[in-house]
Design an enzyme around this catalytic site. Structure first.
Site, short mmCIF file in Angstrom:
data_model
loop_
_atom_site.label_atom_id
_atom_site.label_comp_id
_atom_site.label_asym_id
_atom_site.label_seq_id
_atom_site.Cartn_x
_atom_site.Cartn_y
_atom_site.Cartn_z
N MET A 81 6.96 -6.91 70.17
CA MET A 81 7.50 -6.46 71.37
C MET A 81 8.30 -5.08 71.15
O MET A 81 9.04 -4.68 72.08
CB MET A 81 8.27 -7.44 72.37
CG MET A 81 7.67 -8.72 72.58
SD MET A 81 8.25 -9.71 73.80
CE MET A 81 9.83 -10.15 73.34
N GLY A 82 8.00 -4.46 70.11
CA GLY A 82 8.44 -3.16 69.92
C GLY A 82 10.12 -3.45 69.36
O GLY A 82 10.38 -4.62 68.93
N HIS B 179 9.35 -6.97 61.30
CA HIS B 179 8.24 -6.31 62.07
C HIS B 179 7.47 -5.71 60.45
O HIS B 179 6.24 -5.84 60.41
CB HIS B 179 8.28 -5.65 62.95
CG HIS B 179 8.82 -6.22 64.21
ND1 HIS B 179 10.16 -5.88 64.60
CD2 HIS B 179 8.67 -7.18 64.95
CE1 HIS B 179 10.53 -6.53 65.61
NE2 HIS B 179 9.30 -7.42 65.87
N LYS C 38 9.96 -16.74 61.45
CA LYS C 38 11.24 -17.05 62.42
C LYS C 38 11.02 -17.70 63.54
O LYS C 38 11.89 -18.47 64.16
CB LYS C 38 11.82 -15.70 62.60
CG LYS C 38 13.25 -15.67 63.18
CD LYS C 38 13.99 -14.29 63.18
CE LYS C 38 13.71 -13.68 64.67
NZ LYS C 38 14.18 -14.61 65.73
N VAL D 254 12.48 -12.32 57.25
CA VAL D 254 13.36 -11.22 56.60
C VAL D 254 14.55 -11.44 57.08
O VAL D 254 15.01 -11.51 58.32
CB VAL D 254 12.73 -9.99 56.80
CG1 VAL D 254 13.49 -8.67 56.06
CG2 VAL D 254 11.25 -9.92 56.33
#
Ligand code: AMP
Length: 284
Positions: A33-34, A40, A150, A177
């Protein structure tokens, strides 16, 4: 560093992906979703390693947000995202304006896995996720798609739906992460004030405590979850949504930790809802 091509139309993306597949290229898709961060990036790096062509989708999917949730204020940082994608060697950014026909009436539901955990306080959320991921997989037809652990419930739902609908794509789970202090990276972390950020650390601390106790041999869910709730309860602005120990395949609550187990937390810190988890395989 080559600039990724930005495609905004689903038809164009589908045609380009088909061309690449026909030319014998393997495709890896990273749906996002940016507001991209190092979490990411780790998915993108893995996709880059394993595929000829990497597509990152950036789409804030309206149907996975409930009324009163943060759809409007969700961070939109396209220029920074584009830069990170360029640095990571992404070939195509798929950034549609919308993926829903005005008369859309088709939804994907994964019975039994959508209701527990996050589904309790976010009804309809996973229907939105399953539907948009089905759309993305249908448009891009990737060989592999990359998802973070996650969002463990989301990952399980996507694995199940991909199997059940014969979507013919390998779903690749990627480890969470974390910031140097252990906090799971999330696009929503930027909502937190300095004091909330400190309090939010109790979430990963509670999970670390759980791991340490399980390693020492503790298997009783009530004992573990009770102690974790105490650790979280010490934070004045933290409100627990759930602290749960569930079977990692069915999401059924466990009284004893055995086999493949997911221990997950969801909590609101101020106005920000955060989730994190840890998983165990083959516990005896
Ligand atoms: P989002 O943009 O939040 O929808 O996330 C897009 C993908 O990135 C999902 O598969 C997430 O599980 C994954 N992701 C988000 N945060 C992390 C993280 N800290 N570590 C690994 N993957 C993550």
């Amino acid at each position: 560093m080559a600039k990724p091509v930005v495609i905004k139309k689903a038809d164009e993306m589908q045609a380009r992906a088909r061309e690449l597949s026909c030319a014998g290229k393997s495709l890896g898709l990273v749906p996002t979703m940016g507001a991209l961060h190092a979490g990411h990036e780790s998915l993108i790096v893995r996709a880059r390693r394993e595929n000829d062509v990497v597509v990152v989708s950036i789409y804030v999917n309206p149907t996975q947000f409930g009324p009163g949730e943060d759809f409007e204020r969700y961070p939109r940082t396209f220029e920074a995202d584009r830069k990170m994608c360029a640095e990571a060697g992404v070939d195509i950014i798929f950034a549609p304006d919308s993926l829903y026909h005005r008369a859309a009436r088709t939804w994907v539901e994964v019975g039994g896995l959508e209701e527990p955990l996050c589904g309790m306080s976010r009804p309809g959320h996973f229907r939105g996720v399953a539907t948009v991921v089905t759309k993305l997989l249908s448009i891009v037809r990737p060989d592999r798609a990359y998802f973070g652990r996650k969002d463990a419930q989301q990952l399980l739902i996507i694995q199940t739906m991909t199997r059940d609908l014969h979507l013919g794509c390998e779903i690749v789970p990627c480890e969470t992460v974390r910031e140097p202090d252990g906090m799971a990276m999330s696009s929503r972390n930027r909502y937190l004030s300095a004091s909330e950020r400190k309090q939010a650390l109790a979430i990963s601390h509670a999970l670390e405590y759980c791991r340490a106790e399980v390693e020492k041999g503790e298997r009783d869910a009530m004992t573990l979850l009770g102690e974790m709730a105490n650790l979280l309860g010490g934070q004045p602005d933290l409100e627990i949504d759930y602290v749960a120990a569930v079977d990692a395949r069915t999401l059924d609550d466990l009284t004893t930790l055995k086999g493949d187990v997911l221990v997950a937390i969801a909590a609101k810190v101020g106005n920000t809802r955060l989730i994190d988890n840890t998983h165990f395989e083959g516990l005896k």
